[in-house]
Enzyme design. Structure first.
Site, PDB file in Angstrom:
ATOM      1  N   LEU A 194       0.841  -1.202   0.000  1.00 27.34           N
ATOM      2  CA  LEU A 194       0.000   0.000   0.000  1.00 27.34           C
ATOM      3  C   LEU A 194       0.872   1.245   0.000  1.00 27.34           C
ATOM      4  O   LEU A 194       1.717   1.423   0.871  1.00 27.34           O
ATOM      5  CB  LEU A 194      -0.922   0.009   1.221  1.00 27.34           C
ATOM      6  CG  LEU A 194      -1.814  -1.223   1.387  1.00 27.34           C
ATOM      7  CD1 LEU A 194      -2.837  -0.985   2.487  1.00 27.34           C
ATOM      8  CD2 LEU A 194      -2.503  -1.602   0.074  1.00 27.34           C
ATOM      9  N   ALA A 195       0.639   2.071  -1.006  1.00 24.06           N
ATOM     10  CA  ALA A 195       1.472   3.273  -1.145  1.00 24.06           C
ATOM     11  C   ALA A 195       0.642   4.459  -1.588  1.00 24.06           C
ATOM     12  O   ALA A 195       1.134   5.387  -2.219  1.00 24.06           O
ATOM     13  CB  ALA A 195       2.583   3.001  -2.159  1.00 24.06           C
ATOM     14  N   ALA A 196      -0.656   4.443  -1.245  1.00 22.67           N
ATOM     15  CA  ALA A 196      -1.547   5.487  -1.771  1.00 22.67           C
ATOM     16  C   ALA A 196      -1.635   6.718  -0.884  1.00 22.67           C
ATOM     17  O   ALA A 196      -2.240   7.706  -1.258  1.00 22.67           O
ATOM     18  CB  ALA A 196      -2.944   4.909  -2.009  1.00 22.67           C
ATOM     19  N   GLY A 197      -1.018   6.644   0.297  1.00 23.47           N
ATOM     20  CA  GLY A 197      -1.117   7.788   1.214  1.00 23.47           C
ATOM     21  C   GLY A 197      -0.443   9.021   0.639  1.00 23.47           C
ATOM     22  O   GLY A 197       0.460   8.922  -0.196  1.00 23.47           O
TER      23      GLY A 197
ATOM     24  N   ARG B 118       2.554  15.286   6.061  1.00 27.43           N
ATOM     25  CA  ARG B 118       3.431  15.758   7.139  1.00 27.43           C
ATOM     26  C   ARG B 118       4.916  15.784   6.751  1.00 27.43           C
ATOM     27  O   ARG B 118       5.741  16.322   7.480  1.00 27.43           O
ATOM     28  CB  ARG B 118       3.231  14.884   8.380  1.00 27.43           C
ATOM     29  CG  ARG B 118       2.010  15.301   9.184  1.00 27.43           C
ATOM     30  CD  ARG B 118       1.763  14.382  10.349  1.00 27.43           C
ATOM     31  NE  ARG B 118       1.117  13.136   9.923  1.00 27.43           N
ATOM     32  CZ  ARG B 118       1.001  12.054  10.694  1.00 27.43           C
ATOM     33  NH1 ARG B 118       1.501  12.063  11.910  1.00 27.43           N
ATOM     34  NH2 ARG B 118       0.395  10.978  10.238  1.00 27.43           N
TER      35      ARG B 118
ATOM     36  N   ASN C 286      38.986  16.826 -19.401  1.00 24.29           N
ATOM     37  CA  ASN C 286      38.196  15.821 -20.123  1.00 24.29           C
ATOM     38  C   ASN C 286      36.972  16.395 -20.809  1.00 24.29           C
ATOM     39  O   ASN C 286      36.248  15.673 -21.465  1.00 24.29           O
ATOM     40  CB  ASN C 286      37.754  14.725 -19.144  1.00 24.29           C
ATOM     41  CG  ASN C 286      36.921  15.275 -17.991  1.00 24.29           C
ATOM     42  OD1 ASN C 286      37.115  16.402 -17.571  1.00 24.29           O
ATOM     43  ND2 ASN C 286      35.999  14.479 -17.501  1.00 24.29           N
TER      44      ASN C 286
END
Ligand code: UD1
Ligand code: MG
Length: 451
Positions: free
Chosen positions: A16-19, A23, A378
């Site tokens: 789950l990574a939808a937050g 903060r 270079n």
């Protein structure tokens, strides 16, 4: 249960990574912030893969293309699902429902903002399913301050329910075993349990934690596995990000010390997730390792050195105050001293560059000595060019090697030379103005200006 047992069961992991992560006060999504040189999301992807996930689904929020892209970069086979609105953790898992169709034994649910959970802990959750009659296994921990966490309602070893902080009854406020959030559900029951979860609660959200109560009403077992609090640290703000970094760093240092590395002042050394230090490496204080660094046995990294994307062979001495940038490849016995920068350059066995030099886009043959102040020129503002130096050459101090240029094996470059043309093997080359002297000039000059 043996550790390898859950590995034989098919596992779908949903991350789950939808937050939103407000903060963090950041322009970028929370789970893309880095710990030890890689994103939180990539840490979690790697951990669930090590725990035996056969298929990985990542649930992102609407418009979070950057999160999806990072998931694909870190784990190309991961599938991306979009949760239309943040209606709760159970709702988020169901966003990945299409991935359930194939069937699996274990559904492992992980949070992308909880990056310190070890693969073995995920395996233990799965092991709890393989082991007995539990259809739900959750991860519990004793929090110093349980406020805000869901609490485990236990009767002996039986997990009865998880109650979110905002839904606690007065009599339950003293419960101190908290829910880490991640859990494992038995594949055959997972969809039924998740779809039976409602949103009648203080936050009007679909709580994943209600899977426990749902299992109980269906006479299915639920169990809790315990873990140390620092492993389940969730990241919501920059302070927690720094705390998590400290936990990871001390883990990595402990692993390195177990493997035979000496740190003179461990707390001052920063490692990356993939830093490889062989046995008998010695690290002096205040050294930074960015991603992609390996150091061979017996090498010493002296104080205040910064290494990033560099390979250091055996028995090298690096620093103090050295900078090794991506593509630096050092063979055994190389010495790199103070204020020397090496980038995209291969240095042969025993090369020495002990003071104040820049070696970029170059190949330096074995045993060549690079004098103080040597610079490979270079770049012309548009294109990078290569410098090649043969074996056993001697580059006098303050030389400018204007690439593209080749210096033959065994050649000597006189101090202060600007080398624009190739130099033959074993030649002495001088490319500087001849010294002239005007006797008495200074005295006469002073006399002229005297009043
Ligand atoms: C959750 C648990 C709580 C536990 C705590 C541990 C639930 C209902 N509660 O609470 O028992 O003590 O974690 O930190 O699960 N997410 C989505 N979509 C959503 C909601 C959340 O993807 O609609 C993701 C978040 O990005 C986060 C994870 O799920 O990675 C957890 O969500 P969060 O809102 O932090 O849950 P908590 O309130 O902390
Ligand atoms: Mg949280």
């Amino acid at each position: 249960m043996t550790f390898s047992e859950p590995m034989r069961r098919r596992c779908l992991a949903v991350i789950l990574a939808a937050g939103e992560g407000k903060r963090m006060r950041s322009r970028k999504p929370k789970v893309l912030h880095e710990l030890a040189g890689r994103s939180m999301l990539a840490h979690v992807l790697a951990s669930v893969a090590t725990a035996g996930a056969d298929r990985i689904a990542v649930v992102v929020g609407a418009g979070q293309e950057a999160v999806a892209a990072e998931a694909k970069r870190a784990a190309p086979s991961a599938e991306i699902f979009v949760q239309s609105a943040p209606l709760g953790t159970a709702h988020a898992v169901l966003a990945a429902k299409a991935a359930f169709a194939e069937g699996f034994d274990d559904l492992l649910i992980a949070f992308a903002d909880t990056p310190l959970i070890r693969p073995a802990t995920y395996s233990n959750l799965r092991g709890g399913l393989a082991d007995g009659d539990a259809a739900v296994v959750v991860l519990g921990f004793a929090a110093k301050d349980p406020k805000g966490y869901g609490r485990l309602i236990l009767e002996g070893d039986n997990l009865i329910a998880i109650r979110e902080h905002k839904d606690l009854h007065e009599s339950e406020l003293g419960l101190d075993i908290c829910n880490a959030g991640v859990m494992a559900l038995a594949g055959q029951h997972a969809l039924g349990l998740l779809e039976s979860i409602g949103n009648t609660n203080a936050q009007a959200e679909y709580y994943l934690t209600d899977a426990v109560a749902m299992a109980r009403t269906r006479k299915l077992g639920a169990a809790a596995s315990r873990v140390a609090a620092d492993e389940v640290l969730g990241i919501n703000d920059r302070q927690q990000l720094a705390e998590a970094e400290a936990v990871l760093q001390s883990r990595y240092r402990a692993d390195a010390m177990q493997a035979g590395v000496t740190f003179h002042d461990p707390g001052s050394v920063h490692l990356s997730f993939d830093t490889e230090l062989a046995a008998d490496v010695i690290i002096e204080p205040h050294v930074f390792f960015g991603p992609g660094v390996s150091v061979g046995a017996g090498s010493v990294i002296r104080a205040f050195s910064h290494l990033d994307g560099a390979k250091v062979g055996e028995d090298c001495i690096i620093g103090p105050f050295a900078r090794l940038r991506p593509g630096a490849e050092l063979s055994a016995g190389v010495h790199i001293g103070n204020f020397v920068e090496v980038k995209a350059a291969r240095l042969g066995v025993g090369v020495k560059a002990n003071h104040l030099a820049y070696i970029g886009d170059a190949t330096i043959g074995a045993r060549t000595n690079i004098g103080a102040g040597t610079i490979t020129c270079n770049y012309d503002g548009f294109t990078k060019f290569k410098t090649e130096v043969g074996e056993g050459a001697f580059i006098g101090v303050n030389s400018a090697l204007v690439a593209p240029v080749t210096i033959g094996a065994g050649a000597y470059v006189g101090t202060g030379s600007v080398i624009t043309d190739d130099v033959e093997a074993d030649a002495l080359v001088l490319a500087r103005a001849r010294q002239i002297q005007k006797p008495g000039w200074a005295k006469a000059f002073r006399a002229k200006h005297k009043k």
